[in-house]
Design a protein around this motif. Sequence first.
Motif, PDB file in Angstrom:
ATOM      1  N   ASP A 156      34.451 -26.730  21.414  1.00 28.68           N
ATOM      2  CA  ASP A 156      33.059 -26.529  21.014  1.00 28.68           C
ATOM      3  C   ASP A 156      32.811 -25.521  19.893  1.00 28.68           C
ATOM      4  OD1 ASP A 156      33.756 -24.252  22.392  1.00 28.68           O
ATOM      5  OD2 ASP A 156      32.066 -24.327  23.786  1.00 28.68           O
ATOM      6  N   ALA A 157      33.844 -24.928  19.315  1.00 28.32           N
ATOM      7  CA  ALA A 157      33.614 -23.874  18.320  1.00 28.32           C
ATOM      8  C   ALA A 157      34.261 -24.185  16.971  1.00 28.32           C
ATOM      9  CB  ALA A 157      34.114 -22.539  18.865  1.00 28.32           C
ATOM     10  N   HIS A 158      34.356 -25.455  16.616  1.00 30.45           N
ATOM     11  CA  HIS A 158      34.995 -25.840  15.356  1.00 30.45           C
ATOM     12  C   HIS A 158      34.359 -25.145  14.151  1.00 30.45           C
ATOM     13  CE1 HIS A 158      36.323 -28.986  18.111  1.00 30.45           C
ATOM     14  NE2 HIS A 158      37.348 -29.146  17.295  1.00 30.45           N
ATOM     15  N   GLY A 159      33.047 -25.030  14.138  1.00 33.69           N
ATOM     16  CA  GLY A 159      32.351 -24.412  13.012  1.00 33.69           C
ATOM     17  C   GLY A 159      32.706 -22.951  12.820  1.00 33.69           C
ATOM     18  N   VAL A 160      32.858 -22.226  13.906  1.00 30.31           N
ATOM     19  CA  VAL A 160      33.237 -20.810  13.822  1.00 30.31           C
ATOM     20  C   VAL A 160      34.606 -20.690  13.170  1.00 30.31           C
ATOM     21  CG1 VAL A 160      33.858 -18.751  15.175  1.00 30.31           C
ATOM     22  CG2 VAL A 160      31.855 -20.123  15.818  1.00 30.31           C
ATOM     23  N   TYR A 161      35.564 -21.472  13.644  1.00 31.63           N
ATOM     24  CA  TYR A 161      36.926 -21.379  13.126  1.00 31.63           C
ATOM     25  C   TYR A 161      37.036 -21.929  11.699  1.00 31.63           C
ATOM     26  CZ  TYR A 161      38.034 -20.136  17.891  1.00 31.63           C
ATOM     27  OH  TYR A 161      38.070 -19.513  19.114  1.00 31.63           O
ATOM     28  N   ALA A 162      36.275 -22.961  11.385  1.00 33.85           N
ATOM     29  CA  ALA A 162      36.311 -23.533  10.031  1.00 33.85           C
ATOM     30  C   ALA A 162      35.877 -22.511   8.990  1.00 33.85           C
ATOM     31  CB  ALA A 162      35.438 -24.784   9.966  1.00 33.85           C
ATOM     32  N   LYS A 163      34.930 -21.645   9.325  1.00 34.17           N
ATOM     33  CA  LYS A 163      34.477 -20.594   8.392  1.00 34.17           C
ATOM     34  C   LYS A 163      35.621 -19.689   7.959  1.00 34.17           C
ATOM     35  CE  LYS A 163      30.164 -19.853  10.795  1.00 34.17           C
ATOM     36  NZ  LYS A 163      29.343 -18.843  11.475  1.00 34.17           N
ATOM     37  N   LEU A 164      36.673 -19.638   8.773  1.00 35.00           N
ATOM     38  CA  LEU A 164      37.792 -18.737   8.522  1.00 35.00           C
ATOM     39  C   LEU A 164      39.035 -19.462   8.031  1.00 35.00           C
ATOM     40  CD1 LEU A 164      37.054 -16.591  11.619  1.00 35.00           C
ATOM     41  CD2 LEU A 164      36.910 -15.805   9.254  1.00 35.00           C
ATOM     42  N   GLY A 165      38.887 -20.746   7.681  1.00 40.14           N
ATOM     43  CA  GLY A 165      39.988 -21.486   7.082  1.00 40.14           C
ATOM     44  C   GLY A 165      40.718 -22.441   8.005  1.00 40.14           C
ATOM     45  N   PHE A 166      40.376 -22.473   9.272  1.00 44.41           N
ATOM     46  CA  PHE A 166      41.016 -23.418  10.186  1.00 44.41           C
ATOM     47  C   PHE A 166      40.501 -24.822   9.899  1.00 44.41           C
ATOM     48  CE2 PHE A 166      41.613 -19.431  12.345  1.00 44.41           C
ATOM     49  CZ  PHE A 166      42.806 -19.561  13.033  1.00 44.41           C
TER      50      PHE A 166
END
Length: 145
Positions: free
Chosen positions: A120-130
């Motif tokens: 459920d937290a793809h957006g949080v991690y995507a902000k950091l390059g994941f």
Amino acid sequence: MTDTPPLPDGYEISTDPERLDVDRVHRWLSTDAYWATGRPREKQERAIAGSLNFGVYDAGSGEQVGYARVVTDHTTFAWLCDVYVDRSVRGKSIGTALVGAVRDHLQPLGLRRIMLATADAHGVYAKLGFAPLDPPDIWMALVFE
């Protein structure tokens, strides 16, 4: 690699295992984290002992407000897990700053990638390059090349 957002004023991150509030971490994860609900205290203690741990603390009171754990060989691979921010301080970008601090701490080791799983937290991690892997609904990785 994207910049790490700063922690809000009044908070600090530490990897000192002596600062961890193990009772609090266990309560958070075993009662409020979908991936660890019901995890026994003894298993949580073993997981902490075998991992690189990051705590977020209120700089004034010293109270722990966040946690992340990394399983790694410190050379080629890392697994980021058990990322949790206390409900009372969510919405302040503490989680994003915590994950960014973990990434920045590990990056100089020359790891090829940091892996994690999230529902459920793809957006949080995507902000950091994941970025997603296959299957994209749960897997993400940060590849260092």
